[in-house]
Design an enzyme around this catalytic site. Structure first.
Site, PDB file in Angstrom:
ATOM      1  N   GLU A 190       0.885  -1.161   0.000  1.00  0.00           N
ATOM      2  CA  GLU A 190       0.000   0.000   0.000  1.00  0.00           C
ATOM      3  C   GLU A 190       0.928   1.217   0.000  1.00  0.00           C
ATOM      4  O   GLU A 190       1.816   1.299   0.860  1.00  0.00           O
ATOM      5  CB  GLU A 190      -0.875  -0.007   1.256  1.00  0.00           C
ATOM      6  CG  GLU A 190      -1.865   1.129   1.211  1.00  0.00           C
ATOM      7  CD  GLU A 190      -2.708   1.253   2.467  1.00  0.00           C
ATOM      8  OE1 GLU A 190      -2.624   0.386   3.345  1.00  0.00           O
ATOM      9  OE2 GLU A 190      -3.445   2.255   2.550  1.00  0.00           O
ATOM     10  N   ARG A 235       5.810 -12.652   9.404  1.00  0.00           N
ATOM     11  CA  ARG A 235       6.453 -11.356   9.185  1.00  0.00           C
ATOM     12  C   ARG A 235       7.873 -11.414   9.709  1.00  0.00           C
ATOM     13  O   ARG A 235       8.165 -12.165  10.634  1.00  0.00           O
ATOM     14  CB  ARG A 235       5.725 -10.274   9.987  1.00  0.00           C
ATOM     15  CG  ARG A 235       4.420  -9.838   9.427  1.00  0.00           C
ATOM     16  CD  ARG A 235       3.786  -8.854  10.382  1.00  0.00           C
ATOM     17  NE  ARG A 235       4.210  -7.497  10.096  1.00  0.00           N
ATOM     18  CZ  ARG A 235       3.633  -6.729   9.173  1.00  0.00           C
ATOM     19  NH1 ARG A 235       2.627  -7.185   8.470  1.00  0.00           N
ATOM     20  NH2 ARG A 235       4.051  -5.506   8.969  1.00  0.00           N
ATOM     21  N   LYS A 245       5.146   0.422   9.826  1.00  0.00           N
ATOM     22  CA  LYS A 245       5.165   1.743   9.185  1.00  0.00           C
ATOM     23  C   LYS A 245       4.701   2.822  10.158  1.00  0.00           C
ATOM     24  O   LYS A 245       5.199   3.938  10.146  1.00  0.00           O
ATOM     25  CB  LYS A 245       4.267   1.724   7.951  1.00  0.00           C
ATOM     26  CG  LYS A 245       4.975   1.188   6.724  1.00  0.00           C
ATOM     27  CD  LYS A 245       4.118   1.397   5.502  1.00  0.00           C
ATOM     28  CE  LYS A 245       3.732   0.066   4.904  1.00  0.00           C
ATOM     29  NZ  LYS A 245       2.639   0.108   3.977  1.00  0.00           N
TER      30      LYS A 245
HETATM   31  P1  ATP Z   1       2.866  -2.206   7.994  1.00  0.00           P
HETATM   32  O1  ATP Z   1       2.094  -3.042   8.941  1.00  0.00           O
HETATM   33  O2  ATP Z   1       4.287  -1.970   8.390  1.00  0.00           O
HETATM   34  O3  ATP Z   1       2.147  -0.980   7.559  1.00  0.00           O
HETATM   35  P2  ATP Z   1       1.888  -3.584   5.721  1.00  0.00           P
HETATM   36  O4  ATP Z   1       1.703  -5.039   5.900  1.00  0.00           O
HETATM   37  O5  ATP Z   1       0.706  -2.715   5.767  1.00  0.00           O
HETATM   38  O6  ATP Z   1       3.024  -3.092   6.696  1.00  0.00           O
HETATM   39  P3  ATP Z   1       2.149  -3.242   2.903  1.00  0.00           P
HETATM   40  O7  ATP Z   1       2.917  -2.174   2.256  1.00  0.00           O
HETATM   41  O8  ATP Z   1       0.695  -3.202   2.801  1.00  0.00           O
HETATM   42  O9  ATP Z   1       2.658  -3.291   4.408  1.00  0.00           O
HETATM   43  O10 ATP Z   1       2.688  -4.671   2.510  1.00  0.00           O
HETATM   44  C1  ATP Z   1       3.265  -5.085   1.298  1.00  0.00           C
HETATM   45  C2  ATP Z   1       3.650  -6.530   1.439  1.00  0.00           C
HETATM   46  O11 ATP Z   1       4.767  -6.661   2.301  1.00  0.00           O
HETATM   47  C3  ATP Z   1       2.532  -7.357   2.047  1.00  0.00           C
HETATM   48  O12 ATP Z   1       2.448  -8.585   1.352  1.00  0.00           O
HETATM   49  C4  ATP Z   1       2.967  -7.537   3.472  1.00  0.00           C
HETATM   50  O13 ATP Z   1       2.452  -8.740   3.972  1.00  0.00           O
HETATM   51  C5  ATP Z   1       4.492  -7.567   3.339  1.00  0.00           C
HETATM   52  N1  ATP Z   1       5.151  -7.168   4.576  1.00  0.00           N
HETATM   53  C6  ATP Z   1       4.969  -6.039   5.289  1.00  0.00           C
HETATM   54  N2  ATP Z   1       5.704  -6.050   6.416  1.00  0.00           N
HETATM   55  C7  ATP Z   1       6.391  -7.226   6.421  1.00  0.00           C
HETATM   56  C8  ATP Z   1       7.324  -7.844   7.322  1.00  0.00           C
HETATM   57  N3  ATP Z   1       7.704  -7.269   8.446  1.00  0.00           N
HETATM   58  N4  ATP Z   1       7.817  -9.050   6.985  1.00  0.00           N
HETATM   59  C9  ATP Z   1       7.452  -9.645   5.842  1.00  0.00           C
HETATM   60  N5  ATP Z   1       6.581  -9.131   4.959  1.00  0.00           N
HETATM   61  C10 ATP Z   1       6.048  -7.930   5.231  1.00  0.00           C
HETATM   62 MG    MG Z   2      -1.001  -2.277   5.260  1.00  0.00          MG
END
Ligand code: ATP
Ligand code: MG
Length: 809
Positions: free
Chosen positions: A281, A511, A521
């Site tokens: 996102e 994760r 984030k």
């Molecule tokens: P955050 O919770 O930090 O905002 P998010 O999951 O919302 O992270 P996105 O940008 O929506 O982040 O995720 C893009 C991809 O990266 C998704 O498939 C998510 O599952 C993966 N991702 C995000 N954080 C991690 C992590 N710490 N380890 C592995 N994969 C991750």
């Molecule tokens: Mg997200």
């Protein structure tokens, strides 16, 4: 038709005659008739199929196969199987064996579901030889690059699974024809095997041998191998069976399977090339957790699936204009490319807003979505009621007429409602054990433009509504996501099923969490917005931009991701030492060596001539001659590090002290004769003599930077040097009920002004070096020739070891 009982069986002679008459060679007929077991089974099967005529040897063999394979416990189902053979529905041994496997899963006398049996045996899934050739041609097209690189190493065992993946009918096709066709095609594309293949095979065998040895050693150690970082954490690598495990683990809810027709269409679109996607996102900067995800979806998934390159889309999951911006979109694109990944295409969920809207109207007409006027708080209250099994939990708008919802949804689209006054909800299941199925929101109102779609919309689809549909529209095979999405799998499949769309396989993995940092984030934004760090690319942050500015390389980060592997163990913390191990590993192979002094202390060499400058040739890399050499100056005035001098010598100390001799690296031995202090007691200058012949072998070897011809008026090049410690003082910030910000390390950044050798005077941003004894350093993004700034990426070893070994600390 019932199974035949043994007392109805004729004698051996009559049986032989019967078996011969229906088509078995006399020798076999005799053999079967002689064996009580065979004769009962075969006679029974023939009777059940109503075969009392000469049927030809092919059918005869298949009937014998049925007789042999249907278990005694399941004889009541044998007539069905025997007749399917007679009707040529089961026309291969493979199909008959699938049938008996299917039967074994049933507990008699349960009723036999014929259509399921047919499905299990691939009845009607036929492929002509021409179709096989076309499929294999397509697969060869998709693996052309890989084949050129790997040649015969990418042989039949690797191509066969692709054929089976490529067309569901291939599993039932003639295996011999498939193998022969692949073999011929390999020869056509690669020509006969030559010395390249011999060399590759040799290398491969060697690697296999090494792997085997390592495995054996690991087992010998009691099965607990250590990670490559030697940090005690078990290495979770992809093993030989990973591809199977991976496919098994990819989950799809029961009952939500793709139809054969869908699979066929999917194959026509993808040509059997596996598709994944990386769906950030655009509401922040990518961090090392995303690097783990990218490593999996852009590379690891294909490795686990048999080594074929696939197609991975970079998809901006941009459904919330309130949080998203083009700044993030641009930085994500740039980060993906810096990490070494080339998306097959870049897509935006918002490109499909029209289709998503049409689908929503379709769902309303099918009574699968409704417009709801509950506020967020009311929805929450309803959910709480439901949680406690109290009545009144359903939305009062749930059962409004379809036409009303349709009109109101259009009103929502046309801006006739304020934000929060209405939403579109999926009509799923309030009784479902999974709360994600309790009528999740599909559309909400946001009166604001969208960074990518412009100002066309004032209603925006939710993540739950959008993600699965776009996976379908993009014909994704594997929808890989982190474990927190597991609970949303039910609604994922409900929705694509309701729309009759292609269903990707969802697979969740844990994760990445790393010690001494935060990977969310929200928390990262807080650190940036409260100026605890200096922007999103602060070298102390785990963002890709921060890590890069700190000097980490994408190769090192990806090697780390390979090392930690992918699993479903939630809440594990990876040791930061493991990440550092892999960064050092890579930097060591690419960095030229240089000399620098962080806290300069002047040494005047009293027996060296004033105004003379020597140029000493030094290797740029101690292990790799191809890095060449450079000239480093030496003169009467040199600087060493403050930490390398002590006023009083000690036995196990190898630095400089009064009366002690040490070697200046690649230059001369010097002996400290005396030193000077200022009024505060700080040592300001050391006086020493040098031994031109380096007569003694010194234990202590110090690094230095020398003044030029003009002596003290000709000081070395000075530079600002940033030294980092971890951002937090504890491995898990905020553990045990503390506020996570209370664990911030006040000493995470120290800035010093040091001297560096002349060869570093033109350092540009992102130039990386190893400063001998001090660590790996990188030119900061603000570094210019007039204002040299270096960031210490990492020390050479973890600080504990460094001090002890060199004795300099
Ligand atoms: P955050 O919770 O930090 O905002 P998010 O999951 O919302 O992270 P996105 O940008 O929506 O982040 O995720 C893009 C991809 O990266 C998704 O498939 C998510 O599952 C993966 N991702 C995000 N954080 C991690 C992590 N710490 N380890 C592995 N994969 C991750
Ligand atoms: Mg997200």
């Amino acid at each position: 038709m019932a199974a035949i009982a043994s007392e109805e069986i004729p004698d051996a002679e009559a049986l032989t005659a019967f078996f011969t008459a229906v088509g078995y060679p006399e020798k076999n007929a005799k053999k079967y008739a002689k064996s009580k077991k065979d004769s009962i089974a075969l006679y029974g099967t023939l009777k059940e199929a109503g075969i009392d005529y000469e049927m030809g040897s092919a059918l005869a063999n298949l009937v014998y196969e049925v007789a042999k394979s249907v278990p005694k416990t399941h004889l009541m189902y044998r007539p069905v199987v025997a007749n399917m053979v007679k009707d040529a529905k089961l026309d291969t041994k493979q199909r008959i064996s699938a049938a008996s496997k299917f039967l074994k899963k049933i507990t008699p006398p349960a009723e036999l579901d014929i259509s399921k049996l047919e499905e299990a045996c691939g009845v009607g899934m036929n492929m002509t030889d021409d179709e096989i050739v076309t499929l294999i041609d397509q697969i060869f097209e998709s693996i052309a690059d890989t084949l050129q690189q790997e040649r015969y190493l990418f042989g039949i065992p690797k191509i066969l699974p692709l054929v089976h993946n490529g067309d569901p009918r291939a599993k039932w096709a003639n295996g011999g024809t498939i193998t022969k066709t692949i073999k011929a095609k390999l020869e056509q594309v690669l020509g006969p095997r030559d010395e390249r293949d011999a060399a590759m095979a040799k290398k491969n065998n060697k690697a296999k041998g090494k792997k085997k040895k390592e495995k054996a050693e690991k087992q010998a150690k009691g099965g607990k191998g250590k990670g490559k970082s030697g940090d005690g954490e078990e290495k979770k690598d992809y093993d030989d069976n990973a591809s199977n495990k991976f496919r098994e683990a990819a989950r799809m809810e029961k009952g939500f399977r793709n139809t054969e027709e869908m699979k066929k269409k999917h194959f026509e679109i993808t040509k059997g090339i596996v598709r994944t996607r990386f769906p950030p996102e655009p509401n922040g900067y990518l961090h090392i957790g995303h690097a783990k995800s990218m490593n999996l979806v852009f590379k690891g998934a294909y490795e686990m699936l048999g080594g074929v390159k696939g197609q991975c889309n970079l998809r901006f999951d941009d459904t919330n204009p309130a949080a998203e911006s083009t700044e993030y979109i641009d930085s994500i694109k740039e980060n993906v490319s810096w990490m070494g990944w080339k998306p097959w295409c870049v897509t935006h969920s918002s490109d499909h807003f029209d289709t998503l809207y049409e689908f929503a109207e379709r769902l309303i007409l099918d009574d699968k979505c409704y417009v709801c006027h509950q506020s967020g708080d009311e929805i929450k209250a309803c959910r709480e009621l439901r949680q406690h099994n109290k009545p009144g939990y359903e939305s009062p708008f749930r059962n409004r007429p379809v036409e009303e919802s349709l009109k109101l949804f259009r009103d929502m689209r046309d801006g006739k409602f304020k934000e929060g006054e209405a939403s579109l909800r999926m009509k799923i299941d309030w009784k479902h054990p999974n709360p994600c199925m309790w009528d999740p929101v599909a559309y909400r109102i946001k009166h604001m433009p969208h960074p990518h779609a412009g100002d066309k919309w004032c209603i925006y689809p939710s993540y739950d509504y959008t993600h699965c549909i776009i996976d379908s529209l993009e014909h994704i095979d594997y929808s890989l996501c982190t474990l927190e999405f597991e609970v949303r799998r039910d609604s994922y499949y409900w929705l694509v099923d309701a729309l009759g769309l292609w269903k990707a396989l969802q697979y969740e993995f844990s994760r990445l969490n790393i010690e001494y940092t935060v990977l969310s984030k929200r928390k990262l934004r807080q650190l940036v917005e409260t100026n605890i760090v200096n922007g999103w690319d602060d070298p102390r942050l785990p963002t890709i931009n921060g890590l890069r500015r700190r000097g980490f390389t994408s190769e090192g980060i990806n090697a780390f991701c390979d090392d930690i592997g992918v699993n479903r163990n939630d809440n594990t913390m990876v040791e930061v030492a493991r990440l550092h191990y892999w960064i050092r590993w890579h930097l060591d192979t690419i960095c030229e060596r240089r000399m620098a002094v962080l806290n300069p202390l002047l040494v005047e060499i009293t027996n060296y001539e004033e105004g003379v400058v020597e140029e000493i040739e030094m290797p740029n890399h101690p292990k790799d001659k191809s890095f060449g050499t450079r000239k480093v100056i030496f003169s009467k005035y040199v600087y060493v590090d403050q930490n390398d001098f002590r006023e009083v010598d000690e036995k196990k100390y190898f630095g400089l002290a009064p009366g002690k001799e040490v070697k200046l690296k690649f230059a001369y031995n010097i002996t400290c004769t005396s030193f000077e202090k200022d009024a505060t007691g700080k040592v300001t200058k050391i006086l020493a003599t040098y031994d031109k012949n380096n007569t003694n072998k010194c234990k202590g070897i110090l690094t230095f930077v020398a003044c030029g011809k003009g002596g003290l008026n000709d000081k070395p090049t000075s530079a600002t040097i940033n030294l980092y410690e971890e951002l937090f003082t504890v491995p898990v910030p905020g553990a045990n009920g503390r506020k996570w910000t209370d664990d911030l390390n006040p000493n995470s950044l120290t800035t010093v002004t040091g001297y560096v050798e002349t060869a570093l005077a033109n350092t540009k941003k992102q130039n990386r070096f190893q400063f001998e004894r001090l660590g790996f350093f990188v030119g900061d993004d603000d570094c210019t020739a007039d204002n040299l700034i270096f960031n210490r990426t990492l020390t050479l070893k973890s600080t504990k070891d460094f001090g002890k070994k060199k004795g300099g600390k």
